[in-house]
Design an enzyme around this catalytic site. Sequence first.
Site, PDB file in Angstrom:
ATOM      1  N   ASP A   8      -6.905  -7.090   3.630  1.00 14.49           N
ATOM      2  CA  ASP A   8      -6.168  -6.318   2.662  1.00 14.49           C
ATOM      3  C   ASP A   8      -6.971  -5.130   2.290  1.00 14.49           C
ATOM      4  O   ASP A   8      -7.912  -5.163   2.611  1.00 14.49           O
ATOM      5  CB  ASP A   8      -6.031  -7.141   1.310  1.00 14.49           C
ATOM      6  N   ASP A  10      -6.186  -2.329  -0.745  1.00 12.53           N
ATOM      7  CA  ASP A  10      -6.529  -2.031  -2.109  1.00 12.53           C
ATOM      8  C   ASP A  10      -7.232  -3.064  -2.715  1.00 12.53           C
ATOM      9  O   ASP A  10      -6.540  -4.154  -2.923  1.00 12.53           O
ATOM     10  CB  ASP A  10      -5.197  -1.685  -2.710  1.00 12.53           C
ATOM     11  N   GLY A  42       0.162  -4.233   1.837  1.00 11.32           N
ATOM     12  CA  GLY A  42       1.660  -4.069   1.477  1.00 11.32           C
ATOM     13  C   GLY A  42       2.029  -2.510   1.721  1.00 11.32           C
ATOM     14  O   GLY A  42       3.233  -2.344   1.567  1.00 11.32           O
ATOM     15  N   LYS A 183       2.780 -11.711   4.225  1.00 11.17           N
ATOM     16  CA  LYS A 183       1.532 -11.359   5.098  1.00 11.17           C
ATOM     17  C   LYS A 183       1.184 -12.332   6.129  1.00 11.17           C
ATOM     18  O   LYS A 183       0.994 -11.972   7.269  1.00 11.17           O
ATOM     19  CB  LYS A 183       0.253 -10.895   4.309  1.00 11.17           C
ATOM     20  N   ASP A 206      -7.097  -9.842  -2.511  1.00  9.36           N
ATOM     21  CA  ASP A 206      -7.794 -10.019  -3.819  1.00  9.36           C
ATOM     22  C   ASP A 206      -6.486 -10.264  -4.858  1.00  9.36           C
ATOM     23  O   ASP A 206      -6.446 -10.367  -5.956  1.00  9.36           O
ATOM     24  CB  ASP A 206      -8.145  -8.572  -4.294  1.00  9.36           C
ATOM     25  N   ASN A 209      -0.068 -10.811  -3.813  1.00  4.95           N
ATOM     26  CA  ASN A 209       0.615 -10.867  -2.174  1.00  4.95           C
ATOM     27  C   ASN A 209      -0.272 -11.135  -0.939  1.00  4.95           C
ATOM     28  O   ASN A 209       0.218 -11.174   0.101  1.00  4.95           O
ATOM     29  CB  ASN A 209       1.136  -9.456  -2.053  1.00  4.95           C
TER      30      ASN A 209
END
Length: 257
Positions: A8, A10, A42, A183, A206, A209
């Site tokens: 991921d 962010d 995302g 995801k 984190d 999502n």
Amino acid sequence: MIKLAAFDVDGTLRDRDYLPESTRTALLKLKEQGIALALCTGRSEYEMESLWKELAIDWAVTCNGSHIGHQGKTVSGNAFPKETIIEWLQEANRLNHSILLYGSELMFTNKEDSEYFRQAQQEIGFMEPVLLGENDEVPDIYQCIIFCGEQEEASYLQDSGDSYYIHRWRPWAVDINPNGMNKALGLQKLLDHLNIMPNEVAAFGDGLNDLELIESVGTGIAMGNACDELKEKAKFVTKSLHDDGIAYAVEKWILRA
């Protein structure tokens, strides 16, 4: 044996413009061991170009799994029906909502300026979208962000909410992806393409999502700054992003495994 590591962005790889030097070193070590790297975010392919170039990451699962790119080129994608996007644009204009549409090469919006978009841009960062006029042709769209409250999203989803992957990340902003994409499903398409099994994958995240992603792989790792729901699902919990969490996990659970 880990053959691919998925990250991921962010809150995991970076915090706005901050990306720890220890993370860069850890990614280089993974590549030296022949481990493939993939972004799993995302955000859009368009927004990720500078990051995958900076970190020499060839693969990107973007738009919460709806788009898969290799060095910026589309490998596969699951786009909304164009008539759906046209209807949503009409509804957003009727309700005075702003809407953000993720294509493979650009981001689009129905409003030149939006208070909620500017707030999101200030909080987590967004590149400037292109204005999509009422008479403009609608491109392939892989993710939609509607800046509206939870009660208002029903105007867009109506009776078909179960057909979408919905991730509300602010009281005033919601991600919508087609056909239940997330995801984990997007990453599985990439793994099929590369002939890699899920138990040969480590994934870092984190946020909410990332739940499906973390559960779908053999080595699911939650950041120390992750939400509690993700930590409960993860196989391991590492240190926070600002405490060199990626490097710690790479050394402890991937390179020494």
